[in-house]
Design an enzyme around this catalytic site. Structure first.
Site, PDB file in Angstrom:
ATOM      1  CB  CYS A   1      -1.010   0.050   0.802  1.00 17.97           C
ATOM      2  SG  CYS A   1      -1.775   1.830   1.404  1.00 17.97           S
TER       3      CYS A   1
ATOM      4  CB  CYS B   1      -3.179   3.488  -5.780  1.00 21.86           C
ATOM      5  SG  CYS B   1      -4.329   3.575  -4.576  1.00 21.86           S
TER       6      CYS B   1
END
EC number: 5.1.1.3
Length: 267
Positions: free
Chosen positions: A77, A191
């Site tokens: 992440c 992302c």
């Protein structure tokens, strides 16, 4: 330290974005036991404050390491990595691999010297991104845009829901409509959710754009750090762990199986 062949790799994300890291890792290490953990109770991270993420991520990873005893943890992440990676490394006694925006590859690939960084709101405002841009793209115009809606689009895609094409179009417009956006030729998918909707972004783009992300590089890093360690002779079913198991999680089961995640567990 001796590592058992059954010790898993632990992948951690707020949702399903980390599957874009797990996929390349599975290709390089096909028999690796895998625990994929998603903080569904805390999802999404991109709209949370730095303080919330800095407190939540190390605590959750501590619990996961205690329960599953992984050989290595991957913070799959960008938001969690740019905010909490150093704290997690300080708290755990295993190696921790972070996920950072692929700004260096973008700077190498951009011919126009204008590239975009498309991430969450929390990621694109981090000083870490400033440092990467200054170090690797000092001769480039680096555009940034945060899109929470694109994160939700990736989750919806993996649940098999109909997708709104305007979401990808609006996310790209956030870069293209900035001064210099007409010269942008490369987009960093900053992302881990966004590579899952790369096809939708490509369709929404008004002209061909090159999309780059760090999945393959992270997979190579995992393989390098574990190169002397034993692995099982054959693949085993992986486990997906969620901090909140609800209808959305059950809707992900078919997609999870495509990544070898056959079991669902609750943390």
């Amino acid at each position: 330290m001796k590592v058992a062949s059954t010790a898993p790799l632990l992948f951690f994300d707020s949702g399903v974005g980390g599957l874009s890291i797990l996929g390349p890792a599975r290709e390089l290490l096909p028999t690796a036991p895998v625990i994929y953990a998603a903080d569904s109770a805390g999802f999404p991270y991109g709209t949370k404050s730095e303080a919330e993420i800095a407190a939540r991520v190390p605590a959750l990873l501590g619990r996961l390491v205690e329960r599953y005893r992984p050989r290595l943890a991957v913070i799959a992440c960008n938001t969690a990595s740019t905010i909490a990676l150093s704290a997690v490394r300080a708290a755990l006694d295993i190696q921790v691999v972070g996920t950072v925006p692929a700004i260096k590859p973008a700077a190498l690939l951009s011919r126009s010297r204008v590239f975009g960084v498309l991430g969450t709101d929390a990621t694109v405002r981090q000083p870490y991104v400033d440092r990467l841009a200054a170090e690797h793209g000092s001769d480039c115009l680096v555009l940034r845009h945060g899109s929470a809606a694109l994160v939700q689009l990736a989750e919806a895609k993996l649940r098999g829901e109909p997708l709104d094409p305007t979401i990808a179009r609006d996310a790209l417009s956030g870069l293209l409509d900035q001064p210099g956006g007409d010269r942008m030729d490369v987009v960093v998918l900053a992302c881990t959710h966004f590579p899952l909707v790369e096809a939708e972004l490509a369709v929404a783009a008004p002209r061909p754009l090159l999309f780059v992300h760090g999945g393959e590089g992270i997979a190579r890093r995992i393989a390098y750090l574990t190169q002397e360690q034993p692995w099982p002779a054959a693949p085993s079913p992986g486990t997906a762990v969620f901090t909140q198991v609800d209808g959305d999680v059950h809707a992900l089961q078919d997609a999870l199986r495509q990544y070898g995640l056959e079991r669902i567990d609750a943390l």
